[in-house]
Design an enzyme around this catalytic site. Structure first.
Site, PDB file in Angstrom:
ATOM      1  N   ASP A 175       0.839  -1.193   0.000  1.00 19.61           N
ATOM      2  CA  ASP A 175       0.000   0.000   0.000  1.00 19.61           C
ATOM      3  C   ASP A 175       0.878   1.248   0.000  1.00 19.61           C
ATOM      4  O   ASP A 175       1.612   1.486   0.940  1.00 19.61           O
ATOM      5  CB  ASP A 175      -0.899  -0.012   1.245  1.00 19.61           C
ATOM      6  CG  ASP A 175      -2.051   0.970   1.136  1.00 19.61           C
ATOM      7  OD1 ASP A 175      -1.907   1.992   0.435  1.00 19.61           O
ATOM      8  OD2 ASP A 175      -3.090   0.712   1.761  1.00 19.61           O
ATOM      9  N   ARG A 177      -0.317   4.467  -0.707  1.00 22.47           N
ATOM     10  CA  ARG A 177      -1.157   5.650  -0.853  1.00 22.47           C
ATOM     11  C   ARG A 177      -0.799   6.751   0.142  1.00 22.47           C
ATOM     12  O   ARG A 177      -0.366   6.484   1.244  1.00 22.47           O
ATOM     13  CB  ARG A 177      -2.640   5.261  -0.664  1.00 22.47           C
ATOM     14  CG  ARG A 177      -3.169   4.451  -1.818  1.00 22.47           C
ATOM     15  CD  ARG A 177      -4.537   3.910  -1.537  1.00 22.47           C
ATOM     16  NE  ARG A 177      -4.512   2.880  -0.516  1.00 22.47           N
ATOM     17  CZ  ARG A 177      -5.599   2.236  -0.106  1.00 22.47           C
ATOM     18  NH1 ARG A 177      -6.767   2.536  -0.614  1.00 22.47           N
ATOM     19  NH2 ARG A 177      -5.499   1.307   0.809  1.00 22.47           N
TER      20      ARG A 177
END
Ligand SMILES: [Zn+2]
Length: 251
Positions: A175, A177
Site C-alpha cells: 500500500d 497511498r
C-alpha cells in the site's frame, strides 16, 4: 500557446471560488463549492463539489495559475476532488470517506472488487447522516500502483496469485497511498473531528498519523459475490481488515 482572453468579469467570478492551501514547498488550489446534483439510487441528492490542483508555484495571484491551465495538459493527469454534504464546517459530527479511485469498480461496475458499491454506499451514508464528505482520490488507483500495473496484477491474479502477492511481484509495496493533500483540503473545509467510513483500521491509523482528527469509524461491508470473495478474504487475512464487517483492498 493560446492567447489569454480572461475577462476581468470572469476572473472576478473565479478568484472568489479559489482558495490557496500552502503545503510545505508546494500549493494546493481548491476550487468550489460547485452545486452537483447526484443520482443516488434513483434519488437526486445535491452535493457541494470542490476540486483541487497540486502545484509547484505558490501564488495568490490566481491569474497566473489560470493562465497556465490551457497549456498544462491536465487531462493527462487525474485531479482529485471532494463531494461535501450538509453543514460540513459547523456540524458536530461528520462522516468522511477517503475513496481511492477504482476505474474498473467505480466506472465499469466490476465485481472483482467492491469499490463501486462502497462509493455509492458511502454517499448514501453521508446523506443519511446529514453531514459529511467523500474524497475521491485520483492518484490511488490499485492502492497507488496505477491502472496499467493494476491490469498486470489482475493477469497474475487470474493465474493464482492473490492481490497482495501480485503487487509484490510487480515491485510494489502492498500500500503506497498518501493522504496528505486530502487531509489539507479537509482541514480547510472543517476543523472539527470526523467519523471515518472504512473497514481498514490501518487506514484509520494512517490518517490519524497524518494529522486527521478522527472520533470514530463506521464499517462498510456488502456486495460479496463469487467474483470478489477471495479478494475480500485476502484483505482480511493480509491487510488487517476487520472480518465481521468485510470488502476491496482499495479501501
Ligand atoms: Zn476496486
Amino acid at each position: 500557446m493560446g492567447q489569454i482572453n480572461l475577462e476581468s468579469k470572469a476572473f472576478s467570478i473565479l478568484k472568489d471560488k479559489i482558495e490557496l492551501i500552502r503545503s510545505e514547498d508546494r500549493a494546493i488550489y481548491l476550487v468550489g463549492p460547485i452545486q452537483l446534483p447526484v443520482n443516488l439510487y434513483g434519488e437526486t441528492v445535491v452535493f457541494q463539489w470542490y476540486c483541487w490542483l497540486n502545484c509547484e508555484e505558490i501564488t495568490e495571484d490566481y491569474q497566473k495559475i489560470i493562465d497556465k491551465l490551457s497549456t498544462a495538459n491536465l487531462a493527462e493527469f487525474q485531479q482529485s476532488s471532494v463531494l461535501v454534504y450538509g453543514d460540513f464546517k459547523n456540524a458536530d459530527d461528520a462522516l468522511i470517506r477517503m475513496h481511492s479511485i477504482c476505474h474498473t469498480g467505480d466506472i465499469f461496475g466490476s465485481k472483482r472488487c467492491d469499490c463501486g458499491f462502497q462509493l455509492k454506499e458511502s454517499l448514501k451514508k453521508i446523506k443519511e447522516h446529514r453531514t459529511g464528505a467523500l474524497f475521491y482520490l485520483a492518484n490511488h488507483e490499485g492502492r497507488g500502483i496505477g491502472l496499467f500495473s493494476k491490469a498486470m496484477a489482475y493477469v497474475l491474479q487470474e493465474n493464482g496469485y492473490d492481490t497482495v502477492e501480485a503487487n509484490e511481484q510487480l515491485g510494489f509495496v502492498n500500500d503506497s497511498r498518501n493522504y496528505d493533500d486530502a487531509i489539507r483540503v479537509l482541514k480547510t473545509l472543517r476543523t472539527k473531528p470526523v467519523t471515518l467510513i472504512t473497514n481498514n483500521p490501518l487506514k484509520l491509523e494512517a490518517l490519524e498519523n497524518a494529522g486527521m482528527h478522527v472520533s470514530g469509524r463506521t464499517p462498510l461491508w456488502g456486495d460479496v459475490s463469487e467474483y470478489n470473495e477471495k479478494y475480500l478474504q485476502t484483505k482480511i487475512t493480509k491487510s488487517g481488515h476487520l472480518k465481521e464487517e468485510r470488502t476491496c483492498l482499495n479501501d
